[in-house]
Design an enzyme around this catalytic site. Structure first.
Site, PDB file in Angstrom:
ATOM      1  N   ARG A 124      -3.128   2.888   8.648  1.00  0.00           N
ATOM      2  CA  ARG A 124      -3.195   1.750   7.699  1.00  0.00           C
ATOM      3  C   ARG A 124      -1.848   0.608   7.820  1.00  0.00           C
ATOM      4  NH1 ARG A 124      -4.649   4.818   1.750  1.00  0.00           N
ATOM      5  NH2 ARG A 124      -5.579   2.579   2.175  1.00  0.00           N
ATOM      6  N   ARG A 140      -3.896  -0.964  -6.367  1.00  0.00           N
ATOM      7  CA  ARG A 140      -2.756  -2.553  -6.394  1.00  0.00           C
ATOM      8  C   ARG A 140      -3.221  -3.044  -7.365  1.00  0.00           C
ATOM      9  NH1 ARG A 140      -5.926  -4.577  -0.611  1.00  0.00           N
ATOM     10  NH2 ARG A 140      -7.793  -4.903  -1.623  1.00  0.00           N
ATOM     11  N   HIS A 168     -16.374  -8.751   1.651  1.00  0.00           N
ATOM     12  CA  HIS A 168     -15.546  -9.627   2.641  1.00  0.00           C
ATOM     13  C   HIS A 168     -15.618 -10.709   2.096  1.00  0.00           C
ATOM     14  CE1 HIS A 168     -13.992 -12.041   5.351  1.00  0.00           C
ATOM     15  NE2 HIS A 168     -13.190 -11.289   5.383  1.00  0.00           N
ATOM     16  N   GLY A 225       9.609 -40.744  -2.973  1.00  0.00           N
ATOM     17  CA  GLY A 225       8.886 -40.745  -2.595  1.00  0.00           C
ATOM     18  C   GLY A 225       9.045 -39.979  -1.245  1.00  0.00           C
ATOM     19  N   THR A 226       8.860 -38.711  -1.678  1.00  0.00           N
ATOM     20  CA  THR A 226       8.954 -37.674  -0.535  1.00  0.00           C
ATOM     21  C   THR A 226       8.086 -38.332   0.762  1.00  0.00           C
ATOM     22  OG1 THR A 226       8.008 -36.194  -1.413  1.00  0.00           O
ATOM     23  CG2 THR A 226      10.295 -36.145  -1.526  1.00  0.00           C
ATOM     24  N   ASN A 227       6.810 -38.629   0.607  1.00  0.00           N
ATOM     25  CA  ASN A 227       6.101 -38.744   1.887  1.00  0.00           C
ATOM     26  C   ASN A 227       6.709 -39.543   2.942  1.00  0.00           C
ATOM     27  OD1 ASN A 227       4.212 -37.639   0.425  1.00  0.00           O
ATOM     28  ND2 ASN A 227       2.870 -39.971  -0.084  1.00  0.00           N
ATOM     29  N   ASP A 228       6.873 -41.145   2.734  1.00  0.00           N
ATOM     30  CA  ASP A 228       7.895 -41.501   3.232  1.00  0.00           C
ATOM     31  C   ASP A 228       8.878 -40.752   3.887  1.00  0.00           C
ATOM     32  OD1 ASP A 228       6.574 -44.302   4.413  1.00  0.00           O
ATOM     33  OD2 ASP A 228       6.491 -44.971   2.375  1.00  0.00           O
ATOM     34  N   ARG A 254       4.587 -49.157  -9.162  1.00  0.00           N
ATOM     35  CA  ARG A 254       5.575 -50.008  -7.860  1.00  0.00           C
ATOM     36  C   ARG A 254       5.038 -51.398  -7.807  1.00  0.00           C
ATOM     37  NH1 ARG A 254       4.793 -46.345  -2.736  1.00  0.00           N
ATOM     38  NH2 ARG A 254       2.248 -47.347  -3.207  1.00  0.00           N
ATOM     39  N   GLY A 303      -8.561  -7.551   4.656  1.00  0.00           N
ATOM     40  CA  GLY A 303      -9.439  -7.648   5.885  1.00  0.00           C
ATOM     41  C   GLY A 303      -8.583  -8.050   7.116  1.00  0.00           C
ATOM     42  N   MET A 326      -5.566  -7.201   8.061  1.00  0.00           N
ATOM     43  CA  MET A 326      -5.072  -5.952   8.817  1.00  0.00           C
ATOM     44  C   MET A 326      -6.437  -4.646   9.484  1.00  0.00           C
ATOM     45  SD  MET A 326      -2.420  -6.856  10.012  1.00  0.00           S
ATOM     46  CE  MET A 326      -1.278  -8.093   9.800  1.00  0.00           C
ATOM     47  N   CYS A 342       8.481 -38.716  -6.576  1.00  0.00           N
ATOM     48  CA  CYS A 342       6.044 -38.818  -6.876  1.00  0.00           C
ATOM     49  C   CYS A 342       5.370 -39.416  -5.084  1.00  0.00           C
ATOM     50  CB  CYS A 342       6.188 -40.372  -6.758  1.00  0.00           C
ATOM     51  SG  CYS A 342       6.895 -41.431  -5.581  1.00  0.00           S
ATOM     52  N   SER A 352      12.750 -42.688  -8.075  1.00  0.00           N
ATOM     53  CA  SER A 352      11.576 -42.233  -7.893  1.00  0.00           C
ATOM     54  C   SER A 352      11.411 -41.789  -6.409  1.00  0.00           C
ATOM     55  CB  SER A 352      10.352 -42.410  -8.341  1.00  0.00           C
ATOM     56  OG  SER A 352       9.607 -41.935  -7.692  1.00  0.00           O
ATOM     57  N   TYR A 387      11.139 -35.256 -13.703  1.00  0.00           N
ATOM     58  CA  TYR A 387       9.777 -35.304 -14.139  1.00  0.00           C
ATOM     59  C   TYR A 387       9.571 -35.570 -13.068  1.00  0.00           C
ATOM     60  CZ  TYR A 387       9.721 -39.643 -12.325  1.00  0.00           C
ATOM     61  OH  TYR A 387       9.736 -41.522 -12.437  1.00  0.00           O
ATOM     62  N   LYS A 417       0.997  -1.079  -0.147  1.00  0.00           N
ATOM     63  CA  LYS A 417      -0.345  -0.166  -0.117  1.00  0.00           C
ATOM     64  C   LYS A 417       0.861   1.288   0.267  1.00  0.00           C
ATOM     65  CE  LYS A 417      -3.643  -0.968   2.605  1.00  0.00           C
ATOM     66  NZ  LYS A 417      -4.557  -0.819   3.517  1.00  0.00           N
ATOM     67  N   GLU A 446      13.247 -43.339  -0.475  1.00  0.00           N
ATOM     68  CA  GLU A 446      12.654 -43.028   0.571  1.00  0.00           C
ATOM     69  C   GLU A 446      12.751 -43.246   2.157  1.00  0.00           C
ATOM     70  OE1 GLU A 446       8.450 -44.829  -0.113  1.00  0.00           O
ATOM     71  OE2 GLU A 446       9.642 -46.378  -0.869  1.00  0.00           O
ATOM     72  N   ARG A 461       0.067 -47.330  -7.988  1.00  0.00           N
ATOM     73  CA  ARG A 461       0.507 -48.314  -6.144  1.00  0.00           C
ATOM     74  C   ARG A 461      -0.650 -48.786  -6.495  1.00  0.00           C
ATOM     75  NH1 ARG A 461      -1.324 -42.587  -5.522  1.00  0.00           N
ATOM     76  NH2 ARG A 461       0.002 -41.812  -3.881  1.00  0.00           N
TER      77      ARG A 461
END
Ligand code: ADP
Ligand code: MG
Ligand code: MG
Length: 876
Positions: A93, A337, A456, A768-771, A618, A102, A104, A833, A766, A853, A23, A747, A562
């Site tokens: 302001r 803005r 709002h 396996g970023t969850n595990d 897999r 909304g 601040m 993945c 590959s 990829y 602002k 993983e 899977r």
């Protein structure tokens, strides 16, 4: 000279948003462009950071700089702060680097007290206006600075209106407003036990502090987390001379967009309200006029405004969202803005700006927020069902999309019903307020009784890409009793309704929805994105339906299929269970033989759906106990089938119990203990590829077999030997030729640490970023919800590491493994993945690390295409 914490608008410019906030920087820029901006100064975001460093205190140096600049404002304006004869009034302001609508709070008319207001009434000759300003100031100051709820003051206003027999606040006269100001001060004292501050200097510091403090209110924190805004940025504070839209019928205030924020259509779009101030336009106190109306009532101001809009749009080369005030026929600009817009409008505007020669395709691609595409990928109403349905009412189409769900009446219920009960809900409210933001995010759609296109609810819903219909005055609602009526029908909590955010129609029934497709502007932007990106985009898909969906969204292959999901169908689970409770290899092979044709059929369907693109399959991953029966009937049936007693089966099941199944007998460990499972899956993969290649002369499917949960190269080498032996036999028996690849998930941290070894066997990795996240952090995704809240509150983590990759820790493992893998095998194919594959910031990381990829869920494919293009453009 001390360090500079305060800048006059005339000292700043539009490039200083990090320091001055959005602002402040734009007020400075408009000042430099010679536009009519009430002058003032900006206290920097660094002052906010300093305030937190100083234990939430404003130090003497900053204080001195603020008052020094108040002196400068007095010189500019010829008025004096706190002087009854000729008072300078200001607004305070907030303004962060990224706009946080909304979040601040703003205080207007600061500098008034009992004495000053009287002088002000005399000086302006307009006591009604003076007291209106005063009561507004007390109300806002009490609410924003001291956190006395707004509602107490609104109740007093309502009582006063009732007493006077009027409906609009503009119908209250000077004496009424003076009386209200007194009542407000009494309310303040009753609530806080101290008198309302009369010293303007004290008011000013209180207000500045409140803005700094509001940076850390729960709504702001939630908004930041949703939008990836770091908490250490801080907010700036703007102190600005007041101009008055509440001076009478030649004054007013409004908001406008240079293009339609819902559709993107070119042309001025907005609303204004005469004899009004600040939030009146958006709060829905009175119904505003469309901006086009100003052309008739005040053509000179309208023309001046149109010129300013045109200049601003060309200057910023983007759609502008502006706030203005007219004081006795004179126009002032209070804000500009880059406007928030619906995802559809964003695409339209980006394409139009390219066609108008204002932007290049690269810039157009960079302008679209990848995550916003999500809203365009979600269902719209089934056209037939929609035609057959009759609306029970209609209101403003505030944010487009189709929503269908059960009615709830509070934001908390929206959150709870969605997260706890897995329900789809529509939030129905009299009007929404910033406290509702979390519930609004969970709701499918939002319906409000009050509020216009810039209310709002409308602004927030558009930002979230959430469907919203607003301002439905025909609704009679009782929020306490949780019931409303519309079009002669009564709706209770839990009843179905449907909303069409594009037409504003409201339906008293559930209307089925259909999947979205990519066409028009969307397709155009996606094609540009495809030109610029270097990462390939694959999808995580286990079914032909998901695969087709992903393919239609532009997926270039499957990065993760899977296979266990294929075994849960009722006809398959039996064979699976027989396999699990077998005592001998022969029994197990007999059960697996039943699964083989089904599994092969699955893979053929997937290959067909992917039209010859690569498919990574897999092998079986979860612990076996996930498949065993729990119902007595099922156990008895299994016992009979296997010629065992129920007790035997139960003993086998309890033998499968694990203390920590996520770290138990699963992944490649299953294939090590039961190689026949891997052999069966290999047969299915290879035979399916042979069959599909035979059907399509121009396809050459190269199946990719992925071994999960490897931590040691020797276990991979063992499983791989089973795979290659089986595959080679199948290929030889078919008398055909087929190339296939064997690779692994990375993983387990040990796999990342020994990736150079593992790459000797693996033809692809590959991540396996969850595990990998789970095992690196040492806590599970399913349990993290119990304590992550406390970690956010204490600022230990700012985001969920399962949603946004932890680049510092887990990312280090990814980077290291990628480098080690490439050192051993330069042409190794690298992908990701995990859930993270669809997260834009993670995608940028993957680009930088040089993966080939990313693979993500079908609905995130377009998001990933765009994010990958932006990553390439950002890192040219
Ligand atoms: P937000 O960020 O929530 O939009 P703003 O700081 O823009 O908050 O203030 C809200 C409204 O208050 C503005 O749109 C404008 O109508 C009014 N306002 C703010 N400053 C002034 C001022 N100096 N003079 C007149 N009106 C003002
Ligand atoms: Mg504003
Ligand atoms: Mg895993």
């Amino acid at each position: 000279m001390s360090y500079k914490f305060v800048y006059l608008f005339s000292e700043g410019n539009g490039n200083m948003r990090e320091l001055l906030g959005g602002k402040g920087a734009n007020l400075a820029e408009m000042t430099n462009l010679g536009m009519p901006v009430p002058q003032g100064f900006t206290v920097t975001t660094e002052a906010c950071t300093q305030y937190y460093k100083d234990g939430q205190e404003i130090n003497d140096d900053i204080k001195a700089q603020i008052f020094d600049h108040m002196k400068k404002m007095e010189e500019i304006s010829g008025k004096k702060f706190g002087d009854p004869e000729n008072p300078l009034l200001v607004s305070v302001r907030s303004g962060a680097r990224a706009s946080m609508p909304g979040m601040m709070d703003t205080i207007l008319n600061l500098g008034l007290n009992d004495e000053v207001v009287e002088g002000f009434a005399k000086k302006t000759g307009n006591p009604r206006f003076a007291y209106d300003s005063y009561r507004r100031f007390i109300q806002m100051y009490s609410d924003v600075v001291m956190e006395v709820g707004k509602k107490y003051f609104e109740e007093l206003i309502d009582e006063m209106k009732e007493k006077k027999g009027v409906t609009l606040d503009t119908e209250l006269d000077a004496d009424d407003l003076k009386e209200l100001a007194n009542q407000f001060k009494a309310e303040y004292k009753a609530k806080l036990g101290v008198d309302f501050p009369t010293d303007p200097a004290e008011q000013l510091m209180g207000a500045v502090k409140a803005v700094f403090r509001s940076w850390d209110n729960p709504r702001a924190i939630y908004y930041r987390r949703m939008n990836d805004i770091p908490s250490d940025w801080g907010t700036a504070v703007n102190v600005q001379m007041m101009v008055f839209g509440n001076m009478g019928d030649t004054s007013g205030t409004g908001v406008a967009f240079s293009r339609n924020p819902s559709t993107g259509e070119k042309g001025l779009y907005g609303e204004y309200l005469m004899n009004a101030q600040g939030e009146d336009v958006v709060a829905g106190v009175r119904t505003p006029q469309p901006i086009s109306h100003l052309k008739e009532t005040n053509p000179a101001v309208y023309e001046q405004f149109c010129n300013i809009v045109d200049t601003l749009e060309k200057h910023y080369r983007d759609m502008q969202d502006m706030e203005f005030t007219i004081e006795e026929g004179k126009l002032f600009m209070l804000q500009t803005r880059n406007g928030k817009r619906t995802p559809a409008a964003a695409l339209q505007i980006a394409c139009d700006l390219v066609d108008e020669g204002m932007r290049t395709p690269e810039e157009a691609v960079a302008m679209i927020e990848p995550r916003s595409l999500d809203a365009l990928l979600h269902p719209t109403f089934d056209t037939k069902a929609l035609k057959a349905a009759t609306p029970v009412g209609s209101a403003l189409p505030a944010s487009p999309g189709a929503a269908c769900g059960k009615v709830v009446f509070t934001a908390d219920d929206a959150t709870e019903w969605t997260t706890q009960k897995g329900e789809k809900v529509i939030l129905v409210r009299l009007e929404t307020s910033p406290e509702d933001i979390e519930g609004m995010n969970y709701a499918q759609g939002i319906l409000t009784v009050r509020g216009g296109m810039t209310s709002h609810a409308a602004v927030v819903a558009r930002g979230m890409g959430r469907c919203c219909v607003s301002g439905c005055g025909d609704i009679k609602i009782n929020e306490e009793e949780k019931v409303f009526t519309l079009g002669g029908k009564t709706f209770h909590e839990g009843d179905y309704i449907s909303l069409d955010g594009s037409t504003g129609n409201i339906y008293g029934e559930a209307i089925p929805t259909v999947e979205a497709s990519i066409s028009g502007n969307f397709d155009r932007i996606m094609k540009w994105a495809d030109e610029f990106r270097t990462l390939n985009i694959r999808t995580n898909a286990d079914t032909p339906r998901d695969a087709k969906q992903a393919r239609s969204f532009g997926a270039e292959g499957i990065g993760l299929c899977r296979t266990e999901h294929m075994f849960f169908d009722s006809d398959r689970i039996k064979a699976m269970r027989e396999m699990i409770v077998s005592d001998t290899v022969e029994q197990r092979e007999a059960a697996l033989a039943k699964l083989l044709p089904m599994q092969q059929g699955d893979f053929e369907a997937l290959y067909e759906a992917m039209e010859g693109c690569p498919v990574t399959i897999r092998f079986l991953d979860p612990p076996l106990h996930e498949f065993v029966p729990t119902e007595e009937d099922d156990i008895a049936e299994l016992a009979k089938e296997m010629g065992k007693t129920v007790a035997d089966i139960k003993a086998i099941i309890s033998g499968l119990h694990e203390f920590n199944p996520m770290m138990g007998h699963r992944g490649c460990r299953l294939a090590v203990t039961y190689p026949e499972i891997a052999a069966m899956q290999t047969k299915a993969v290879i035979q399916a590829a042979l069959a599909v290649n035979a059907r399509h002369a121009d396809w050459n499917i190269v199946p990719e077999i992925m071994i999960p949960l490897v931590g040691e190269v020797k276990e991979l080498a063992y499983v791989k030997s089973v795979v290659t032996k089986t595959a080679d036999e199948v290929i030889a028996a078919a008398g055909a030729e087929l190339t296939y690849k064997v690779g692994t998930m990375i993983e387990i941290p040990r796999a990342a640490l020994t990736a150079d070894e593992i790459a000797k066997e693996a033809e692809f990795f590959s991540f396996g970023t969850n595990d990998l996240t789970q095992m690196t952090f040492g806590f599970s995704r399913d349990d993290a919800g119990k304590f992550l809240g406390a970690y956010y509150d204490k600022k230990i983590y700012e985001s969920d590491p399962f949603a946004k990759l932890d680049q510092v820790g887990v990312g280090k493992l990814v980077k290291m493994a990628a480098e080690l893998g490439r050192a051993t095998r330069p042409d190794i194919k690298l992908g990701i993945c995990g859930e993270h594959g669809g997260d834009p910031s993670t995608i940028e990381f993957c680009h930088k690390v040089g993966l080939n990829y990313v693979s993500c869920s079908p609905f995130r494919v377009p998001i990933a295409r765009l994010a990958a293009a932006q990553a390439a453009l950002n890192n040219k």
